[in-house]
Design an enzyme around this catalytic site. Structure first.
Site, PDB file in Angstrom:
ATOM      1  N   SER A  82      31.071  32.024  44.224  1.00  0.00           N
ATOM      2  CA  SER A  82      30.475  30.704  44.189  1.00  0.00           C
ATOM      3  C   SER A  82      31.263  29.729  43.309  1.00  0.00           C
ATOM      4  CB  SER A  82      29.019  30.840  43.737  1.00  0.00           C
ATOM      5  OG  SER A  82      28.310  29.656  43.905  1.00  0.00           O
ATOM      6  N   ASP A 115      44.942  25.987  45.289  1.00  0.00           N
ATOM      7  CA  ASP A 115      45.359  25.040  46.330  1.00  0.00           C
ATOM      8  C   ASP A 115      46.193  23.896  45.778  1.00  0.00           C
ATOM      9  OD1 ASP A 115      43.963  26.655  48.011  1.00  0.00           O
ATOM     10  OD2 ASP A 115      42.578  25.123  48.746  1.00  0.00           O
ATOM     11  N   LYS A 157      31.797  33.433  48.788  1.00  0.00           N
ATOM     12  CA  LYS A 157      30.559  32.670  48.932  1.00  0.00           C
ATOM     13  C   LYS A 157      30.883  31.176  48.912  1.00  0.00           C
ATOM     14  CE  LYS A 157      26.481  30.835  47.301  1.00  0.00           C
ATOM     15  NZ  LYS A 157      26.140  29.749  46.386  1.00  0.00           N
TER      16      LYS A 157
END
Length: 527
Positions: free
Chosen positions: A300, A311, A325
């Site tokens: 999460s 990224d 998740k």
């Protein structure tokens, strides 16, 4: 104290699931008002059924429990992270995510039918009143606490209370064999979400985050600033076994490392609305090497932070594939003290990937994913990680990353120990070690008086006194291990726990990190 008999597979499964049940369902603070279970004719049908049972059913029935079952059954049809929290559980959940509670500030457990103080919380009411590790709390005001096998909820109700309320404790101190009374005032006691902030090596700071609660970003900022003052030019952020929490707190921490305008996360709701959150440029560690540690229980909000760093090519993700998740929940009160945490959006990492695993086969299969990873060998070999080749995305610098099932680390580190040894690693970092050390200290606390970490380690590691005693302790609690081949490793963990109870959390982590495989991998990578 006898600990309930456990079996190795159960220990592993429970340890690997720590934090996921609560952490994976908490992304947003409570918003809005109540929510109805149904509408129109269906709502009327449910209400009529409850009235019929209340008024006409032959036996007395607790209709509240029936409603709870109904709500749970409805939510189970949605996704594994939309859950109902009854009013009895709400205070505990809210307290954990608030980051504090009102009480007397002691870590304790029931030892031989008495409340034994493992350690008072530094600066808390008990600490200020002079309560020490090893003390037994006999009475709370005039309420007897010993010799009654009281359940935890009863104990907590006697020790907690309103802020500023008075409490008289009757205490027995074993070291002096004296009984005395202590008057204290209940106060707010913090529940730390940053477990440790220490120097893992010259120039390398380490911060362990156990969840993302209301106070986490502030705790983290303070820890990061302190490590910078100590000369940290590289930072390790440890998110292992962090099941998540408030999305916004993960965003605030990511903002410490990213430059202005860099995308941190985007969310998309049922109506197709997309919200993007970008870095402000106010971070205090926007340059310098960064490493984020994750494992199969990092979920999460932990994955939001790790995904943003990966990224944007800001740092190196180290460890094993995260939980997977990618759903966002909002807490909606039901009007009676209970609440539902309902999935209201999906989140995407800056490259556009969703890392949510499939839950098409139901919640039980979803939460048993660890067993599948174990059997496939993924926890021990990077080339066993299965990724969806059709879900390829690109980082800022053009590296390929994958969606559809967690964050895949840039630097893989296998589960500690050989294949099949993972249960021992979990046990050595569990509560049973804490209880064992307390009981050893209870026999001879004065034998450790004035010792520093090095002296404690030497005392524990020299000879097999504590090693043999621990082996016997495990056997007495139904745990069978062949410990001989792990002699040095077991002694290291025991010495670290002695340091935690005698000295501090900082001393504990400084020891543990020396033998931590992921931290070792980071330090090797830096060379």
């Amino acid at each position: 104290m006898k600990i309930q008999r456990l079996y190795i597979p159960i220990i592993v499964a429970l340890a690997m699931a720590v934090g996921l049940v609560l952490g994976s369902i908490l992304n947003f603070p409570a918003q809005g008002g109540g929510i109805g279970i149904a509408s129109g004719s269906n709502k009327s049908k449910l209400n009529k059924l409850m009235d019929f049972i209340d008024n006409e059913y032959v036996d007395d029935v607790n209709t509240d429990s029936i409603v709870d079952l109904t709500v749970n059954s409805i939510l189970e049809k949605l996704d594994p992270h939309s859950v109902y929290i009854n009013k009895e559980e709400m205070e505990q959940v809210s307290q954990s995510m608030r980051g504090d509670f009102v009480g007397i500030g002691v870590n304790f457990y029931m030892y031989k039918d008495s409340v034994a103080v493992i350690k008072p919380v530094p600066g808390g009411p008990s600490d200020k009143a002079g309560i020490k590790a090893g003390d037994r709390i006999l009475y709370a005001d005039n309420y007897k606490l010993f010799g009654r096998k009281l359940p935890n909820d009863t104990l907590f109700s006697k020790l907690k209370g309103e802020e500023g309320s008075k409490l008289t404790l009757t205490v027995f101190r074993k070291s002096t064999k004296k009984q005395f009374k202590v008057n204290l005032t209940r106060d707010v006691v913090p529940i730390k979400s940053v477990d440790a902030a220490v120097m893992a090596n010259p120039g390398v700071g380490y911060i362990k985050v156990n969840r993302f609660a209301e106070t986490t970003a502030d705790e983290f900022h303070t820890a990061l600033a302190d490590l910078k003052k100590q000369g940290a030019t590289s930072i390790i952020v440890d998110l292992r076994d962090n099941g998540g929490g408030y999305l916004e707190k993960a965003v605030e921490i990511a903002d410490e490392f990213l430059t202005k305008g860099q995308l941190i996360v985007k969310t998309k709701n049922k109506k197709g609305r997309i919200d993007e959150t970008k870095a402000t440029g106010d971070g205090i560690f926007e340059t310098g090497k960064l490493f984020v540690l994750i494992n199969e229980n990092s979920a999460s909000a932990s994955e939001i932070l790790a995904g943003a760093i990966q990224d944007n090519d800001r740092g190196t993700i180290v460890g094993r594939r995260s939980f997977g998740k990618g759903l966002v929940q909002r807490e909606m009160p039901l009007g009676d003290g209970s609440a539902v945490r309902l999935t209201v959006a999906r989140y995407y990492t800056p490259s556009g990937r969703s890392i949510q695993r499939s839950y098409a086969n139901g919640g039980e299969d979803y939460y048993n994913d660890f067993q599948k990873r174990y059997e496939s060998g993924e926890l021990y070999a990077a080339d066993s990680i299965k990724v969806a080749d059709t879900l390829k995305f690109k980082t800022i610098k053009g590296r390929t990353v994958y969606g559809g099932g967690g964050i895949v680390p840039d630097l893989f580190v296998a589960l500690e120990g050989k294949h099949g040894d993972e249960a021992l690693s979990q046990v050595m970092q569990s509560g049973i070690v804490s209880y064992f050390i307390f009981e050893q200290l209870d026999k001879d606390r004065t034998g450790f008086t004035g010792m520093n970490a090095t002296q404690i380690t030497d005392k524990v590691s020299t000879g097999d006194k504590y090693f043999n005693a621990f082996n016997k302790y495990l056997l007495s609690n139904g745990l069978v291990f062949q410990l001989d081949k792990y002699n040095a490793r077991v002694k290291h963990y025991l010495a670290a726990e002695f340091c935690r109870q005698l000295l501090s959390e900082k001393a504990y982590y400084e020891m543990i990190l020396k033998e931590d495989n992921m931290v070792k991998a980071v330090l090797a990578e830096k060379k």
